[in-house]
Scaffold this motif. Sequence first.
Motif, PDB file in Angstrom:
ATOM      1  N   VAL A  35       0.805  -1.225   0.000  1.00 36.61           N
ATOM      2  CA  VAL A  35       0.000   0.000   0.000  1.00 36.61           C
ATOM      3  C   VAL A  35       0.838   1.275   0.000  1.00 36.61           C
ATOM      4  O   VAL A  35       0.328   2.351  -0.303  1.00 36.61           O
ATOM      5  CB  VAL A  35      -1.009   0.032   1.167  1.00 36.61           C
ATOM      6  CG1 VAL A  35      -2.006  -1.104   1.045  1.00 36.61           C
ATOM      7  CG2 VAL A  35      -0.296  -0.015   2.500  1.00 36.61           C
ATOM      8  N   ASN A  36       2.117   1.184   0.324  1.00 37.70           N
ATOM      9  CA  ASN A  36       2.974   2.373   0.371  1.00 37.70           C
ATOM     10  C   ASN A  36       3.652   2.702  -0.948  1.00 37.70           C
ATOM     11  O   ASN A  36       4.377   3.691  -1.051  1.00 37.70           O
ATOM     12  CB  ASN A  36       4.034   2.204   1.468  1.00 37.70           C
ATOM     13  CG  ASN A  36       3.408   2.152   2.840  1.00 37.70           C
ATOM     14  OD1 ASN A  36       2.552   2.960   3.171  1.00 37.70           O
ATOM     15  ND2 ASN A  36       3.807   1.177   3.642  1.00 37.70           N
ATOM     16  N   VAL A  37       3.427   1.896  -1.966  1.00 38.30           N
ATOM     17  CA  VAL A  37       4.049   2.132  -3.264  1.00 38.30           C
ATOM     18  C   VAL A  37       3.554   3.446  -3.856  1.00 38.30           C
ATOM     19  O   VAL A  37       2.354   3.728  -3.869  1.00 38.30           O
ATOM     20  CB  VAL A  37       3.743   0.975  -4.237  1.00 38.30           C
ATOM     21  CG1 VAL A  37       4.240   1.282  -5.637  1.00 38.30           C
ATOM     22  CG2 VAL A  37       4.356  -0.304  -3.737  1.00 38.30           C
ATOM     23  N   THR A  38       4.504   4.243  -4.364  1.00 43.41           N
ATOM     24  CA  THR A  38       4.148   5.487  -5.047  1.00 43.41           C
ATOM     25  C   THR A  38       4.484   5.433  -6.533  1.00 43.41           C
ATOM     26  O   THR A  38       4.018   6.264  -7.295  1.00 43.41           O
ATOM     27  CB  THR A  38       4.855   6.699  -4.414  1.00 43.41           C
ATOM     28  OG1 THR A  38       6.267   6.486  -4.453  1.00 43.41           O
ATOM     29  CG2 THR A  38       4.393   6.918  -2.978  1.00 43.41           C
ATOM     30  N   SER A  39       5.319   4.465  -6.949  1.00 45.01           N
ATOM     31  CA  SER A  39       5.735   4.436  -8.347  1.00 45.01           C
ATOM     32  C   SER A  39       5.793   3.020  -8.928  1.00 45.01           C
ATOM     33  O   SER A  39       6.366   2.109  -8.328  1.00 45.01           O
ATOM     34  CB  SER A  39       7.113   5.088  -8.481  1.00 45.01           C
ATOM     35  OG  SER A  39       7.561   5.055  -9.820  1.00 45.01           O
ATOM     36  N   PHE A  40       5.229   2.913 -10.133  1.00 51.37           N
ATOM     37  CA  PHE A  40       5.316   1.707 -10.948  1.00 51.37           C
ATOM     38  C   PHE A  40       5.971   2.077 -12.279  1.00 51.37           C
ATOM     39  O   PHE A  40       5.544   1.659 -13.348  1.00 51.37           O
ATOM     40  CB  PHE A  40       3.926   1.099 -11.188  1.00 51.37           C
ATOM     41  CG  PHE A  40       3.351   0.390  -9.997  1.00 51.37           C
ATOM     42  CD1 PHE A  40       3.746  -0.895  -9.669  1.00 51.37           C
ATOM     43  CD2 PHE A  40       2.408   1.017  -9.195  1.00 51.37           C
ATOM     44  CE1 PHE A  40       3.208  -1.550  -8.570  1.00 51.37           C
ATOM     45  CE2 PHE A  40       1.864   0.370  -8.095  1.00 51.37           C
ATOM     46  CZ  PHE A  40       2.271  -0.920  -7.778  1.00 51.37           C
ATOM     47  N   ASN A  61      -3.090  -0.188  -4.095  1.00 49.43           N
ATOM     48  CA  ASN A  61      -1.999   0.775  -4.205  1.00 49.43           C
ATOM     49  C   ASN A  61      -2.539   2.203  -4.270  1.00 49.43           C
ATOM     50  O   ASN A  61      -2.335   2.929  -5.238  1.00 49.43           O
ATOM     51  CB  ASN A  61      -1.144   0.438  -5.429  1.00 49.43           C
ATOM     52  CG  ASN A  61      -0.729  -1.013  -5.456  1.00 49.43           C
ATOM     53  OD1 ASN A  61      -1.120  -1.749  -6.350  1.00 49.43           O
ATOM     54  ND2 ASN A  61       0.027  -1.439  -4.465  1.00 49.43           N
ATOM     55  N   VAL A  62      -3.195   2.606  -3.201  1.00 51.93           N
ATOM     56  CA  VAL A  62      -3.903   3.887  -3.162  1.00 51.93           C
ATOM     57  C   VAL A  62      -2.980   5.097  -3.088  1.00 51.93           C
ATOM     58  O   VAL A  62      -3.421   6.226  -3.295  1.00 51.93           O
ATOM     59  CB  VAL A  62      -4.922   3.917  -1.997  1.00 51.93           C
ATOM     60  CG1 VAL A  62      -6.017   2.881  -2.217  1.00 51.93           C
ATOM     61  CG2 VAL A  62      -4.223   3.696  -0.659  1.00 51.93           C
ATOM     62  N   ASN A  63      -1.699   4.897  -2.813  1.00 51.12           N
ATOM     63  CA  ASN A  63      -0.757   6.013  -2.710  1.00 51.12           C
ATOM     64  C   ASN A  63       0.078   6.230  -3.966  1.00 51.12           C
ATOM     65  O   ASN A  63       0.910   7.136  -4.015  1.00 51.12           O
ATOM     66  CB  ASN A  63       0.176   5.795  -1.508  1.00 51.12           C
ATOM     67  CG  ASN A  63      -0.584   5.847  -0.212  1.00 51.12           C
ATOM     68  OD1 ASN A  63      -1.305   6.796   0.055  1.00 51.12           O
ATOM     69  ND2 ASN A  63      -0.452   4.802   0.602  1.00 51.12           N
ATOM     70  N   ASN A  88      -6.744   4.381  -7.799  1.00 52.45           N
ATOM     71  CA  ASN A  88      -5.490   5.133  -7.830  1.00 52.45           C
ATOM     72  C   ASN A  88      -5.744   6.619  -8.078  1.00 52.45           C
ATOM     73  O   ASN A  88      -5.250   7.205  -9.041  1.00 52.45           O
ATOM     74  CB  ASN A  88      -4.571   4.551  -8.906  1.00 52.45           C
ATOM     75  CG  ASN A  88      -4.440   3.046  -8.816  1.00 52.45           C
ATOM     76  OD1 ASN A  88      -4.774   2.338  -9.752  1.00 52.45           O
ATOM     77  ND2 ASN A  88      -3.976   2.542  -7.687  1.00 52.45           N
ATOM     78  N   VAL A  89      -6.471   7.238  -7.180  1.00 56.52           N
ATOM     79  CA  VAL A  89      -6.907   8.631  -7.368  1.00 56.52           C
ATOM     80  C   VAL A  89      -5.785   9.652  -7.219  1.00 56.52           C
ATOM     81  O   VAL A  89      -5.946  10.811  -7.609  1.00 56.52           O
ATOM     82  CB  VAL A  89      -8.082   8.986  -6.421  1.00 56.52           C
ATOM     83  CG1 VAL A  89      -9.284   8.120  -6.719  1.00 56.52           C
ATOM     84  CG2 VAL A  89      -7.663   8.848  -4.970  1.00 56.52           C
ATOM     85  N   ASN A  90      -4.641   9.265  -6.667  1.00 53.04           N
ATOM     86  CA  ASN A  90      -3.533  10.200  -6.473  1.00 53.04           C
ATOM     87  C   ASN A  90      -2.548  10.236  -7.640  1.00 53.04           C
ATOM     88  O   ASN A  90      -1.580  10.997  -7.613  1.00 53.04           O
ATOM     89  CB  ASN A  90      -2.774   9.853  -5.185  1.00 53.04           C
ATOM     90  CG  ASN A  90      -3.634  10.053  -3.965  1.00 53.04           C
ATOM     91  OD1 ASN A  90      -4.286  11.079  -3.819  1.00 53.04           O
ATOM     92  ND2 ASN A  90      -3.658   9.061  -3.083  1.00 53.04           N
ATOM     93  N   VAL A  91      -2.790   9.446  -8.661  1.00 55.16           N
ATOM     94  CA  VAL A  91      -1.866   9.396  -9.793  1.00 55.16           C
ATOM     95  C   VAL A  91      -1.831  10.730 -10.517  1.00 55.16           C
ATOM     96  O   VAL A  91      -2.868  11.322 -10.818  1.00 55.16           O
ATOM     97  CB  VAL A  91      -2.260   8.276 -10.781  1.00 55.16           C
ATOM     98  CG1 VAL A  91      -1.356   8.290 -12.004  1.00 55.16           C
ATOM     99  CG2 VAL A  91      -2.198   6.925 -10.110  1.00 55.16           C
ATOM    100  N   THR A  92      -0.613  11.181 -10.812  1.00 55.25           N
ATOM    101  CA  THR A  92      -0.415  12.383 -11.610  1.00 55.25           C
ATOM    102  C   THR A  92       0.181  12.055 -12.974  1.00 55.25           C
ATOM    103  O   THR A  92      -0.014  12.788 -13.927  1.00 55.25           O
ATOM    104  CB  THR A  92       0.494  13.394 -10.891  1.00 55.25           C
ATOM    105  OG1 THR A  92       1.754  12.773 -10.593  1.00 55.25           O
ATOM    106  CG2 THR A  92      -0.149  13.901  -9.605  1.00 55.25           C
TER     107      THR A  92
END
Length: 172
Positions: A35-40, A61-63, A88-92
């Motif tokens: 759940v702490n992943v920020t990048s793929f 992976n909400v972050n 994944n609402v935080n994706v930029t």
Amino acid sequence: EGLFKNNVDVANFDFIFDGCRGLTSIPEGLFKNNVNVTSFFGTFVNCRGLTNIPEELFKNNVNVTNFYSTFLLCTGLTSIPEGLFKNNVNVTNFSKIFDRCTGLTSIPEGLFKNNVNAVNFGSAFSGCTGLTSIPEKIIEFGKKVKEKGGEVTSMFYGCTSASNYNIAYPIT
């Protein structure tokens, strides 16, 4: 499926399966404990044997903020599940997410429905020569991103098999 179950503090899975051409499938719960992943970034780049993506792959992976080149050059992919990014609402950044996935024949209408914070779609579907049509909702979404100052350059570049390519391409 349990490959990363104990890696709960991982921040990125950048290029973890880069070039695994023999990879043909992904377990749906592969990243469920991360759940702490920020990048793929480039996670499955050049996995040419991959034919589909499980809809719930990124469910927990909400972050995550970055999907840059995640499936770049996955030429065996034929479809994308509509709910792939729904949590994944935080994706930029979706830049080059499906760049040169030549086996794709369609894009689901609501693929980015919940991704209201996304500002980069540069080359997202560039070179997807198998696409037969580009959903109107995705075109409109791209126009809104561009109007807000976001990046959509070459979003559909080279998708010339799409019946509405001439409508979709000018947004970029």
